[in-house]
Write a protein that holds these residues in place. Structure first.
Motif, PDB file in Angstrom:
ATOM      1  N   VAL A 137       4.394  16.050  19.205  1.00  0.00           N
ATOM      2  CA  VAL A 137       4.994  15.420  18.035  1.00  0.00           C
ATOM      3  C   VAL A 137       5.230  13.936  18.329  1.00  0.00           C
ATOM      4  CG1 VAL A 137       7.383  15.914  18.675  1.00  0.00           C
ATOM      5  CG2 VAL A 137       6.788  15.708  16.275  1.00  0.00           C
ATOM      6  N   GLY A 138       5.154  13.133  17.282  1.00  0.00           N
ATOM      7  CA  GLY A 138       5.377  11.703  17.439  1.00  0.00           C
ATOM      8  C   GLY A 138       5.562  11.051  16.084  1.00  0.00           C
ATOM      9  N   ILE A 139       5.649   9.736  16.080  1.00  0.00           N
ATOM     10  CA  ILE A 139       5.868   8.979  14.857  1.00  0.00           C
ATOM     11  C   ILE A 139       4.686   8.054  14.613  1.00  0.00           C
ATOM     12  CG2 ILE A 139       7.261   7.103  13.848  1.00  0.00           C
ATOM     13  CD1 ILE A 139       8.677   9.697  13.670  1.00  0.00           C
ATOM     14  N   SER A 140       4.224   8.049  13.377  1.00  0.00           N
ATOM     15  CA  SER A 140       3.250   7.066  12.923  1.00  0.00           C
ATOM     16  C   SER A 140       4.004   6.122  12.008  1.00  0.00           C
ATOM     17  CB  SER A 140       2.122   7.759  12.162  1.00  0.00           C
ATOM     18  OG  SER A 140       1.306   6.796  11.548  1.00  0.00           O
ATOM     19  N   PHE A 141       4.067   4.855  12.362  1.00  0.00           N
ATOM     20  CA  PHE A 141       4.781   3.889  11.539  1.00  0.00           C
ATOM     21  C   PHE A 141       3.971   3.571  10.294  1.00  0.00           C
ATOM     22  CE2 PHE A 141       7.089   3.430  15.429  1.00  0.00           C
ATOM     23  CZ  PHE A 141       8.368   3.126  15.014  1.00  0.00           C
ATOM     24  N   ALA A 142       4.510   2.708   9.448  1.00  0.00           N
ATOM     25  CA  ALA A 142       3.853   2.328   8.196  1.00  0.00           C
ATOM     26  C   ALA A 142       2.594   1.535   8.528  1.00  0.00           C
ATOM     27  CB  ALA A 142       4.809   1.511   7.343  1.00  0.00           C
ATOM     28  N   CYS A 143       1.505   2.257   8.712  1.00  0.00           N
ATOM     29  CA  CYS A 143       0.283   1.627   9.208  1.00  0.00           C
ATOM     30  C   CYS A 143      -0.920   2.506   8.834  1.00  0.00           C
ATOM     31  CB  CYS A 143       0.394   1.502  10.721  1.00  0.00           C
ATOM     32  SG  CYS A 143      -1.080   0.923  11.525  1.00  0.00           S
ATOM     33  N   PRO A 144      -2.052   1.906   8.466  1.00  0.00           N
ATOM     34  CA  PRO A 144      -3.220   2.703   8.108  1.00  0.00           C
ATOM     35  C   PRO A 144      -4.103   3.060   9.294  1.00  0.00           C
ATOM     36  CG  PRO A 144      -3.725   0.420   7.757  1.00  0.00           C
ATOM     37  CD  PRO A 144      -2.293   0.483   8.227  1.00  0.00           C
ATOM     38  N   ILE A 145      -3.825   2.511  10.460  1.00  0.00           N
ATOM     39  CA  ILE A 145      -4.724   2.676  11.598  1.00  0.00           C
ATOM     40  C   ILE A 145      -4.387   3.950  12.354  1.00  0.00           C
ATOM     41  CG2 ILE A 145      -5.551   1.647  13.746  1.00  0.00           C
ATOM     42  CD1 ILE A 145      -4.881  -1.074  12.522  1.00  0.00           C
ATOM     43  N   MET A 146      -5.353   4.816  12.454  1.00  0.00           N
ATOM     44  CA  MET A 146      -5.166   6.036  13.227  1.00  0.00           C
ATOM     45  C   MET A 146      -5.030   5.644  14.694  1.00  0.00           C
ATOM     46  SD  MET A 146      -5.029   8.498  11.205  1.00  0.00           S
ATOM     47  CE  MET A 146      -5.035   9.804  12.387  1.00  0.00           C
ATOM     48  N   GLY A 147      -4.058   6.213  15.358  1.00  0.00           N
ATOM     49  CA  GLY A 147      -3.863   5.917  16.764  1.00  0.00           C
ATOM     50  C   GLY A 147      -2.637   5.066  17.025  1.00  0.00           C
ATOM     51  N   HIS A 148      -1.982   4.593  15.994  1.00  0.00           N
ATOM     52  CA  HIS A 148      -0.752   3.830  16.195  1.00  0.00           C
ATOM     53  C   HIS A 148       0.431   4.793  16.138  1.00  0.00           C
ATOM     54  CE1 HIS A 148      -2.328  -0.460  15.218  1.00  0.00           C
ATOM     55  NE2 HIS A 148      -3.041   0.159  16.135  1.00  0.00           N
ATOM     56  N   PHE A 149       0.590   5.544  17.230  1.00  0.00           N
ATOM     57  CA  PHE A 149       1.632   6.551  17.335  1.00  0.00           C
ATOM     58  C   PHE A 149       2.490   6.280  18.564  1.00  0.00           C
ATOM     59  CE2 PHE A 149      -2.051   8.848  15.528  1.00  0.00           C
ATOM     60  CZ  PHE A 149      -1.507   9.230  14.319  1.00  0.00           C
TER      61      PHE A 149
ATOM     62  N   ASN B 134       0.807  -1.222   0.000  1.00  0.00           N
ATOM     63  CA  ASN B 134       0.000   0.000   0.000  1.00  0.00           C
ATOM     64  C   ASN B 134       0.839   1.272   0.000  1.00  0.00           C
ATOM     65  OD1 ASN B 134      -2.627  -1.205   0.038  1.00  0.00           O
ATOM     66  ND2 ASN B 134      -2.170  -1.864   2.114  1.00  0.00           N
ATOM     67  N   GLY B 135       2.156   1.120   0.045  1.00  0.00           N
ATOM     68  CA  GLY B 135       3.032   2.286  -0.003  1.00  0.00           C
ATOM     69  C   GLY B 135       3.061   3.105   1.265  1.00  0.00           C
ATOM     70  N   TRP B 136       2.741   2.505   2.401  1.00  0.00           N
ATOM     71  CA  TRP B 136       2.753   3.232   3.669  1.00  0.00           C
ATOM     72  C   TRP B 136       4.189   3.415   4.129  1.00  0.00           C
ATOM     73  CZ3 TRP B 136      -0.994  -0.994   5.422  1.00  0.00           C
ATOM     74  CH2 TRP B 136      -2.277  -0.723   4.931  1.00  0.00           C
ATOM     75  N   VAL B 137       4.488   4.580   4.657  1.00  0.00           N
ATOM     76  CA  VAL B 137       5.820   4.881   5.168  1.00  0.00           C
ATOM     77  C   VAL B 137       5.676   5.551   6.535  1.00  0.00           C
ATOM     78  CG1 VAL B 137       6.890   5.119   2.907  1.00  0.00           C
ATOM     79  CG2 VAL B 137       5.867   7.108   3.981  1.00  0.00           C
ATOM     80  N   PRO B 138       6.700   5.473   7.377  1.00  0.00           N
ATOM     81  CA  PRO B 138       6.638   6.182   8.662  1.00  0.00           C
ATOM     82  C   PRO B 138       6.549   7.689   8.429  1.00  0.00           C
ATOM     83  CG  PRO B 138       8.434   4.593   8.650  1.00  0.00           C
ATOM     84  CD  PRO B 138       7.907   4.667   7.254  1.00  0.00           C
ATOM     85  N   THR B 139       5.737   8.354   9.223  1.00  0.00           N
ATOM     86  CA  THR B 139       5.569   9.799   9.071  1.00  0.00           C
ATOM     87  C   THR B 139       5.659  10.484  10.428  1.00  0.00           C
ATOM     88  OG1 THR B 139       3.169   9.556   9.225  1.00  0.00           O
ATOM     89  CG2 THR B 139       4.108   9.647   7.018  1.00  0.00           C
ATOM     90  N   LEU B 140       6.054  11.735  10.378  1.00  0.00           N
ATOM     91  CA  LEU B 140       6.086  12.580  11.565  1.00  0.00           C
ATOM     92  C   LEU B 140       4.667  13.094  11.774  1.00  0.00           C
ATOM     93  CD1 LEU B 140       8.069  13.789  13.612  1.00  0.00           C
ATOM     94  CD2 LEU B 140       8.216  15.772  12.139  1.00  0.00           C
TER      95      LEU B 140
END
Length: 192
Positions: free
Chosen positions: A53-65, A32-38
């Motif tokens: 501020v935090g990191i969201s890993f390669a994941c579509p689920i909101m809340g995985h920070f 799906n082309g997901w990448v870690p984002t700030l």
């Protein structure tokens, strides 16, 4: 056939489950082309506090920070390392060592052990030794299933959905009397 001690069985199944979850999460992120984002203004998965501020890993689920502090403490990664990481979401892969993720992992491992024992028992009962196929539902989907209800998502944590306490709506009132003329009598009969 030598039976393994229970602890070794558990450790072996846990390693297999984590490897499968890691593989499934990595495949989903790659396809799906997901990448870690700030991310900004997030709720940390570990401390459950709102962080700037935090990191969201390669994941579509909101809340995985993860906030910066827990990213360093729990995963041993700096913000720059996490942004350049190609690893899947540790929460989806159940590699996170928080109590909630470890509880989910234990439940999946126990399910895996019981399914394996059942398949072995069924294979012994059959004369030709053929075992039934084990349920191949992807573990990422299986870990989110609940017997008594579903999970709702919010603020970066899973909470069991509260049972509905709403009453059904009251029945509709009968329609008003029709203002149309009475029906005509069939041919050959006279109206009253």
């Amino acid at each position: 056939l030598i039976a393994e001690p229970v602890d070794e069985v558990y450790v072996r199944h846990k390693r297999e489950v984590v490897q499968q979850l890691h593989h499934e999460a990595a495949a989903a992120a790659k396809s799906n082309g997901w990448v870690p984002t700030l991310a900004t203004d997030i709720y940390c998965h570990i401390c459950h506090y709102r962080r700037p501020v935090g990191i969201s890993f390669a994941c579509p689920i909101m809340g995985h920070f993860y906030c910066e502090r827990h990213l360093q403490e729990r995963l041993g990664l700096s913000m720059d390392d996490a942004l350049s990481s190609t690893s899947p979401c540790p929460i989806c892969a159940l590699e996170c060592n928080c109590n909630r993720c470890q509880t989910k992992l234990r439940a999946i491992v126990k399910e895996s052990i019981s399914a394996s024992a059942k398949a072995a028992s069924d294979a012994r009962k059959k004369p030709d030794g053929a075992a039934d196929a084990v349920n191949r539902t992807p573990m990422l989907q299986r870990k989110k299933m609940q017997v008594n209800g579903s999970y709702e998502r919010g603020r970066g944590c899973n909470k069991r959905a509260a049972p509905s306490t709403q009453l059904p709506p009251p029945p509709l009132p009968p329609p008003p009397p029709s203002l149309s003329p009475p029906p005509l009598a069939p041919p050959g009969k006279t109206p009253p």
